[in-house]
Design a protein around this motif. Sequence first.
Motif, PDB file in Angstrom:
ATOM      1  N   LYS A 107     121.111  28.591  18.109  1.00 32.30           N
ATOM      2  CA  LYS A 107     120.899  27.304  17.461  1.00 32.30           C
ATOM      3  C   LYS A 107     119.095  27.024  17.841  1.00 32.30           C
ATOM      4  O   LYS A 107     118.757  26.608  17.058  1.00 32.30           O
ATOM      5  CB  LYS A 107     121.435  26.140  18.428  1.00 32.30           C
ATOM      6  CG  LYS A 107     122.912  25.967  17.767  1.00 32.30           C
ATOM      7  CD  LYS A 107     123.588  24.687  18.707  1.00 32.30           C
ATOM      8  CE  LYS A 107     124.956  24.488  17.880  1.00 32.30           C
ATOM      9  NZ  LYS A 107     125.608  23.348  19.003  1.00 32.30           N
ATOM     10  N   ASN A 108     118.559  27.772  18.674  1.00 29.62           N
ATOM     11  CA  ASN A 108     117.176  27.695  18.976  1.00 29.62           C
ATOM     12  C   ASN A 108     116.548  28.519  18.004  1.00 29.62           C
ATOM     13  O   ASN A 108     115.298  28.707  18.182  1.00 29.62           O
ATOM     14  CB  ASN A 108     117.071  27.922  20.483  1.00 29.62           C
ATOM     15  CG  ASN A 108     117.381  26.644  21.273  1.00 29.62           C
ATOM     16  OD1 ASN A 108     117.248  25.873  20.998  1.00 29.62           O
ATOM     17  ND2 ASN A 108     117.809  27.204  22.524  1.00 29.62           N
ATOM     18  N   LEU A 109     116.918  29.378  17.125  1.00 31.31           N
ATOM     19  CA  LEU A 109     116.399  30.309  16.345  1.00 31.31           C
ATOM     20  C   LEU A 109     116.054  29.698  14.956  1.00 31.31           C
ATOM     21  O   LEU A 109     117.010  29.007  14.504  1.00 31.31           O
ATOM     22  CB  LEU A 109     117.286  31.472  16.021  1.00 31.31           C
ATOM     23  CG  LEU A 109     117.332  32.456  17.610  1.00 31.31           C
ATOM     24  CD1 LEU A 109     118.402  33.476  16.952  1.00 31.31           C
ATOM     25  CD2 LEU A 109     116.218  33.157  17.801  1.00 31.31           C
ATOM     26  N   THR A 110     114.839  29.781  14.587  1.00 30.21           N
ATOM     27  CA  THR A 110     114.812  29.646  13.111  1.00 30.21           C
ATOM     28  C   THR A 110     115.210  30.602  12.024  1.00 30.21           C
ATOM     29  O   THR A 110     115.626  31.626  12.641  1.00 30.21           O
ATOM     30  CB  THR A 110     113.012  29.394  12.811  1.00 30.21           C
ATOM     31  OG1 THR A 110     112.620  30.603  12.841  1.00 30.21           O
ATOM     32  CG2 THR A 110     112.419  28.456  13.974  1.00 30.21           C
ATOM     33  N   ASP A 111     115.107  30.274  10.801  1.00 33.97           N
ATOM     34  CA  ASP A 111     115.888  31.211   9.887  1.00 33.97           C
ATOM     35  C   ASP A 111     114.983  32.338   9.755  1.00 33.97           C
ATOM     36  O   ASP A 111     115.431  33.468   9.797  1.00 33.97           O
ATOM     37  CB  ASP A 111     115.879  30.475   8.482  1.00 33.97           C
ATOM     38  CG  ASP A 111     116.990  29.503   8.211  1.00 33.97           C
ATOM     39  OD1 ASP A 111     117.865  29.366   9.012  1.00 33.97           O
ATOM     40  OD2 ASP A 111     116.686  28.780   7.312  1.00 33.97           O
ATOM     41  N   ALA A 112     113.561  32.363  10.052  1.00 39.73           N
ATOM     42  CA  ALA A 112     112.628  33.320  10.093  1.00 39.73           C
ATOM     43  C   ALA A 112     112.902  34.245  11.231  1.00 39.73           C
ATOM     44  O   ALA A 112     112.907  35.584  11.150  1.00 39.73           O
ATOM     45  CB  ALA A 112     111.150  32.934  10.158  1.00 39.73           C
ATOM     46  N   GLN A 113     113.026  33.546  12.309  1.00 38.21           N
ATOM     47  CA  GLN A 113     113.435  34.629  13.521  1.00 38.21           C
ATOM     48  C   GLN A 113     114.932  35.311  13.551  1.00 38.21           C
ATOM     49  O   GLN A 113     115.013  36.376  13.686  1.00 38.21           O
ATOM     50  CB  GLN A 113     113.577  33.761  14.856  1.00 38.21           C
ATOM     51  CG  GLN A 113     112.241  33.237  15.222  1.00 38.21           C
ATOM     52  CD  GLN A 113     112.270  32.235  16.445  1.00 38.21           C
ATOM     53  OE1 GLN A 113     113.316  31.308  16.413  1.00 38.21           O
ATOM     54  NE2 GLN A 113     111.409  32.156  17.336  1.00 38.21           N
ATOM     55  N   ILE A 114     115.822  34.774  12.871  1.00 37.12           N
ATOM     56  CA  ILE A 114     117.169  35.440  12.375  1.00 37.12           C
ATOM     57  C   ILE A 114     116.903  36.603  11.473  1.00 37.12           C
ATOM     58  O   ILE A 114     117.418  37.491  11.675  1.00 37.12           O
ATOM     59  CB  ILE A 114     117.959  34.383  12.045  1.00 37.12           C
ATOM     60  CG1 ILE A 114     118.557  33.357  13.103  1.00 37.12           C
ATOM     61  CG2 ILE A 114     119.240  34.908  11.299  1.00 37.12           C
ATOM     62  CD1 ILE A 114     119.427  32.324  12.556  1.00 37.12           C
ATOM     63  N   ASP A 115     116.186  36.247  10.641  1.00 36.85           N
ATOM     64  CA  ASP A 115     115.808  37.482   9.621  1.00 36.85           C
ATOM     65  C   ASP A 115     115.040  38.526  10.207  1.00 36.85           C
ATOM     66  O   ASP A 115     115.376  39.820  10.177  1.00 36.85           O
ATOM     67  CB  ASP A 115     114.954  36.956   8.500  1.00 36.85           C
ATOM     68  CG  ASP A 115     115.758  36.052   7.496  1.00 36.85           C
ATOM     69  OD1 ASP A 115     117.070  35.982   7.688  1.00 36.85           O
ATOM     70  OD2 ASP A 115     115.381  35.091   6.624  1.00 36.85           O
ATOM     71  N   SER A 116     114.274  38.054  11.152  1.00 39.57           N
ATOM     72  CA  SER A 116     113.385  39.237  11.872  1.00 39.57           C
ATOM     73  C   SER A 116     114.353  39.792  12.766  1.00 39.57           C
ATOM     74  O   SER A 116     114.086  40.957  12.930  1.00 39.57           O
ATOM     75  CB  SER A 116     112.167  38.542  12.724  1.00 39.57           C
ATOM     76  OG  SER A 116     111.513  39.436  13.340  1.00 39.57           O
ATOM     77  N   LEU A 117     115.133  39.443  13.666  1.00 43.56           N
ATOM     78  CA  LEU A 117     116.283  39.790  14.311  1.00 43.56           C
ATOM     79  C   LEU A 117     116.762  40.796  13.694  1.00 43.56           C
ATOM     80  O   LEU A 117     117.518  42.075  14.236  1.00 43.56           O
ATOM     81  CB  LEU A 117     116.721  38.790  15.232  1.00 43.56           C
ATOM     82  CG  LEU A 117     116.158  38.261  16.384  1.00 43.56           C
ATOM     83  CD1 LEU A 117     116.948  37.089  16.991  1.00 43.56           C
ATOM     84  CD2 LEU A 117     116.040  39.406  17.669  1.00 43.56           C
TER      85      LEU A 117
END
Length: 226
Positions: free
Chosen positions: A106-116
């Motif tokens: 829930k604390n991740l942005t869409d960009a962070q999810i894509d990066s991970l």
Amino acid sequence: MKRTLIIIAVVAVAGAIGAAALYGPDLLDGMRFEKAMSQISISNKADAGPWPQPQETCFFCHGAHGQSLNTSYPALAGQPQAYVAAQLHAFAMGQRQSPYMVPLAKNLTDAQIDSLAAYFARQVPTRNEDAPADAALERRGLSLVQARSCQACHGPQLMGKDLAPRLGGQGEAYLVAQLAAFKSGERHDPTGAMNGVAATLSSGDISAVARYLARVSPGQGGIAAQ
């Protein structure tokens, strides 16, 4: 006055020389450290952004570079990018439950999810564990995997494909838990495929499939090599 200035200059030079001798190595080490940290920062930005990177917090459960050494936690290394992203979104939206993953996602942005997802997808996978050999159990597991056409969704070598995860080399305990969750309906597959497949498996079948998959070495043939 001139003599005084000369004395002051000599003292200053001597002090500078003494300071250089005393602190010079530390100053050089400091400069080297700063240069090294700068290079690490550049490398991290190229890989997944500045430190602390989100994947660093994943280490505690999922291992370095996403290669879990705990059979109860899934390895993320080599998982399809689309699958990792989809699962993180599912946790974030409460579609998949976990007391640990839901608040993290829930604390991740869409960009962070894509990066991970991109980061873990490009890591080289290995087996989570050296599960003990059991020829009869593994043959049973292989037969069940082939009969359910698991490779149709998970790839010919069971290394995952699109929205289907890598199964080969995952921890036996994790595989058992997930198949049981699909069977009971605790975990829901949006396509319904995994719930349907798991519903046909007995507890003994689940153990056999999990042992077979845990014994598969990523990149070394999967079904064809067994």
